[in-house]
Enzyme design. Structure first.
Site, mmCIF file in Angstrom:
data_model
loop_
_atom_site.group_PDB
_atom_site.id
_atom_site.type_symbol
_atom_site.label_atom_id
_atom_site.label_comp_id
_atom_site.label_asym_id
_atom_site.label_seq_id
_atom_site.Cartn_x
_atom_site.Cartn_y
_atom_site.Cartn_z
ATOM 1 N N GLN A 1 -10.952 49.272 5.254
ATOM 2 C CA GLN A 1 -9.936 48.623 6.089
ATOM 3 C C GLN A 1 -9.624 47.210 5.587
ATOM 4 O O GLN A 1 -9.323 46.312 6.372
ATOM 5 C CB GLN A 1 -10.402 48.579 7.556
ATOM 6 C CG GLN A 1 -10.235 49.902 8.278
ATOM 7 C CD GLN A 1 -8.772 50.364 8.321
ATOM 8 O OE1 GLN A 1 -7.844 49.564 8.329
ATOM 9 N NE2 GLN A 1 -8.573 51.671 8.337
ATOM 10 N N SER A 2 -9.722 46.998 4.292
ATOM 11 C CA SER A 2 -9.504 45.665 3.733
ATOM 12 C C SER A 2 -8.085 45.129 4.003
ATOM 13 O O SER A 2 -7.091 45.755 3.611
ATOM 14 C CB SER A 2 -9.740 45.725 2.222
ATOM 15 O OG SER A 2 -9.246 44.562 1.596
ATOM 16 N N ASN A 3 -8.018 43.972 4.644
ATOM 17 C CA ASN A 3 -6.728 43.303 4.829
ATOM 18 C C ASN A 3 -6.206 42.790 3.491
ATOM 19 O O ASN A 3 -5.008 42.769 3.240
ATOM 20 C CB ASN A 3 -6.875 42.118 5.783
ATOM 21 C CG ASN A 3 -7.324 42.554 7.163
ATOM 22 O OD1 ASN A 3 -6.690 43.414 7.774
ATOM 23 N ND2 ASN A 3 -8.421 41.985 7.643
ATOM 24 N N CYS B 1 -6.675 44.143 0.490
ATOM 25 C CA CYS B 1 -6.098 45.240 -0.311
ATOM 26 C C CYS B 1 -4.715 45.604 0.217
ATOM 27 O O CYS B 1 -3.780 45.803 -0.561
ATOM 28 C CB CYS B 1 -7.026 46.459 -0.295
ATOM 29 S SG CYS B 1 -8.521 46.186 -1.279
#
Ligand SMILES: *Cc1c(COP(=O)(O)O)cnc(C)c1O
Length: 332
Positions: free
Chosen positions: A74-76, A78
């Site tokens: 859930q990387s913001n 990326c």
């Protein structure tokens, strides 16, 4: 004079600063303000786009056609990279920690919509070899005459840190316009680049702000090292040195809770409390923990020397939707 690198214009700036009247009154302590870096954009919402304005300027000037970066599922960071790349006509390859789920949601759903090519790795591979894996992908692309540019986790390196160097310039300007002096600038710390940029500017402009970070993973000692490393790298771009030492760094430990991206009931209750009180939604991974930590420290009387506190809302809203189940007990 310092040499400040060039940047692209990708974020909606300046972001607003709002006073939280009801929360400040409820806590009965300092005045709390929020800088709405969750409103730097829609697709590119959050703190990462400020860093990427510098990082992607460098990538494009080096002739890159593809961006490679890494993060959690859930990387913001990326998602922001994939969105900015689409806007600029670049391709994206993401090295994500975890396994492909049956249906993507939150940030991952957006990564898919932006056409990012996803390379899944195990937590062990991610921890020990993510940079080697990204280098390997870059070499594969080079064999096809493509030119990739690697962005480290969170864009937390020297070039990325300038995003929050310029955010601090923005804050100093807003203080003049508002007639307010913030005694402290506070944020959640995940990879240290945001903190490093703010501290760099505080030292260069010699302001009196305390820069206070709440770590949401690892521990304070880890971030003292990580932040010093980012600052050393930033100095190479400045082509001059700035006197900063590890004791200038203030990380308040103790609010990681159950671990990175794992929330506790008290954090979720605080997210709901702030949403009801001020109409502002925090994310469960970063700002929910950081802002919860700030209010707990105020309640414990540990920040009594501060009159005006500015919390930076670094975004992350898309990360709350995949955690809907965890919030189920807060339903009426
Ligand atoms: C990445 C992130 C942070 C932490 O910023 P770092 O520069 O990595 O320390 C804080 N909040 C949100 C929402 C983020 O995505």
């Amino acid at each position: 004079m310092h040499n400040i690198p060039k940047r692209l214009n990708l974020a909606n700036l300046p972001t607003k600063i709002e006073k939280l009247h009801r929360l400040s009154e409820k806590l009965g302590g300092p005045n709390i303000y929020v800088k709405r870096d969750d409103q730097t954009g829609t697709e590119v919402a959050g703190n990462k786009i400020r860093k990427l304005e510098y990082t992607l300027h460098e990538a494009i000037s080096q002739g890159a056609d593809t961006l490679i970066t890494c993060g959690g599922i859930q990387s913001n960071h990326c998602r922001t990279t994939a969105a900015a790349a689409a806007k600029l006509g670049l391709k994206t390859k993401l090295v994500l920690r975890g396994q492909q789920p049956a249906a993507p949601d939150g940030n991952l759903l957006l990564d898919v919509l932006f056409g990012a090519d996803i390379h899944w790795v195990t937590p062990e591979e991610y921890r020990n070899r993510r940079n080697d894996i990204m280098t390997g992908l870059k070499e594969e692309l080079a064999q096809q005459e493509r030119h990739a540019y690697i962005i480290p986790e969170g864009a937390s390196n020297g070039i990325g840190a300038f995003g929050y160097y310029s955010a601090m310039e923005e804050i100093i300007q807003q203080e003049k316009e508002m007639g307010v002096q913030f005694d402290a600038v506070v944020m959640a710390v995940g990879s240290g680049g945001t903190y490093a940029g703010l501290l760099l500017a505080q030292k260069i402009f010699k302001t009196s702000h305390e820069i206070i970070g709440f770590n949401v993973s690892n521990d304070a000692e880890y971030f003292h090292r990580a932040i010093m490393k980012v600052l050393e790298d930033a100095e190479k771009h400045l082509e001059s040195s700035v006197e900063i030492c590890s004791k200038d760094i203030r990380i308040i430990d103790g609010y990681v809770g159950l671990g990175y991206a794992i929330g506790r009931p008290e954090e979720r209750a605080f997210i709901k409390e702030l949403a009801m009180l001020e109409g502002i939604v925090l994310d469960p991974v970063y700002t929910g923990k950081g802002f919860y930590g700030l209010t707990e420290e105020i309640k414990k009387g540990r920040l009594e020397h501060l009159n005006n506190i500015l919390f930076i809302h670094t975004g992350g809203l898309y990360g709350i939707f995949p955690q809907g189940k965890e919030f189920a007990n807060l339903l009426p």
